[in-house]
Design an enzyme around this catalytic site. Structure first.
Site: not given
Ligand code: TYM
Length: 354
Positions: A115, A217, A220
């Site tokens: 992230k 994966k 969102k």
């Protein structure tokens, strides 16, 4: 040897649309677990600040996750549904855990590395401490079981490490209070105040992958909306996304062995299995030897039948934000009472004057 009372806790961030990965990896399990367990489900709004501070639609996002919980079938009267910021004890315990966790442990967190990206200096301190707040979410209720997708496994291992270090460091303070419980960790008996949380990651879809790339994966944040099925997608969108999902040219195998090296086929079979409450082996015994042109329409029917009612109920609930807020307020109050009991005990163990 006594045991901690079983208690299920999990959380979902109010960031972006919920997708099929969140549903199969987490929410569907939340619903199943409430039959035989005491459960606490939390919309983790404090966590949502870690990657992005300002959210124009924070309240709507919080209500939308809550609506998804309720629409999927979670009973907020029998269990507890609330948003994290209503229970400041999470943040208080997180601070204590920041002083328990070691920087070396945090540096190993792969999700932080992903992230934060290349420019780590620009990541917030909150993003770095994120797993410590997550441990506090769980342990402020001394919860024992945590249903999550596979991507959260490392964070739950850290929660165990934090609990263990707290138990050991404060051993001489915990023991005389009578608040701890003798548990076995491996062969070692430990007098513990915090339990060793058990992740619940099993099932045929612990990691739902992108419909466009079976090695990534479902997320969102993927720029392509075709990569994921959102819980708010209507039947046409679901159908289009599954029809366009990447596959390979071969027929489906009859055994799970045959899914090796075929990530897209493996993903679609896993999704089918999870939606149908079957194993992948069961799905392949039905569809082995069939082409995707046969399998995909069956998957579309299944996905539309499973998600359609949730989608409709979410929309209905979102029209009455007052009701959703009342559910969160009630859950928040009950959660606070439990969390405050733990915090009073933690304050006593540490030796704070109160
Ligand atoms: P979040 O909001 O990213 O995701 C919510 C849940 O959905 C699961 N999930 C998936 N499962 C399978 N396949 C996927 N592609 C997929 N994508 C997401 C996640 O594993 C998660 O269970 N850190 C957590 C929130 C959290 C939490 C907690 C969870 C905060 N405190 C305490 C458990 C206990 C997160 O970011 O989830």
């Amino acid at each position: 040897m006594t045991e901690f009372k079983p208690l299920v806790f999990s959380g979902v961030q109010p960031t972006g649309n919920l997708h099929l990965g969140n549903y199969l990896g987490a929410i569907r399990k939340f619903v199943a677990l409430q039959e035989n367990n005491d459960c606490i489900y939390c919309v983790v709004d404090l966590h949502a600040l870690t990657a992005q501070l300002v959210h124009e639609d924070m309240a709507t996002q919080i209500r939308s996750i809550t609506a998804a919980f309720l629409a999927a079938g979670i009973d907020p009267k029998k269990h507890i549904v609330f948003n994290q910021s209503q229970v400041p004890q999470h943040a208080e315990l997180a601070w204590i855990f920041n002083c328990v966790a070691r920087i070396g442990w945090m540096n190993r967190m792969t999700q932080f590395k992903d992230k934060a990206g290349k420019d780590r200096e620009q990541a917030s301190l909150g993003l770095y401490a994120y797993p410590s707040l997550m441990a506090a979410d769980i342990l402020v209720y001394r919860a024992t079981h945590v249903p999550v997708g596979e991507d959260q496994k490392q964070h739950l291992e850290l929660a165990r490490d934090i609990a263990m270090k707290f138990n050991l460091d404060f051993h001489d303070k915990i023991k005389p209070t009578g608040l701890g419980i003798d548990i076995k960790v491996g062969e070692e008996p430990v007098h513990a105040y915090f339990p060793m949380v058990e992740p619940l990651i099993d099932g045929p879809a612990p990691r739902v992958m992108s419909l466009k790339d079976g090695t990534k994966k479902m997320s969102k944040s993927d720029p392509s909306d075709l990569s994921r099925i959102n819980l708010m997608d209507d039947p046409d969108a679901i159908s289009k996304k599954i029809r366009k999902a990447k596959t390979d040219p071969d027929a489906l195998p009859s055994e799970t062995e045959g899914l090796k090296g075929r990530p897209e086929a493996d993903n679609l079979v896993g999704i089918f299995a999870a939606l149908a409450d079957k194993s992948k082996a069961d799905v392949l015994s039905e569809f082995g030897g069939q082409q995707f042109s046969v399998f995909k329409p069956a998957l579309i029917d299944l996905a539309v039948a499973a998600l359609g009612p949730i989608n409709a109920e979410m929309r209905r609930l979102m029209e009455d934000p007052g009701h959703i807020d009342a559910v969160l307020r009630d859950g928040g109050e009950r959660a606070r009472t439990r969390a405050e009991k733990t915090m009073n005990e933690v304050r006593d163990i540490i030796g704070f004057v109160r």
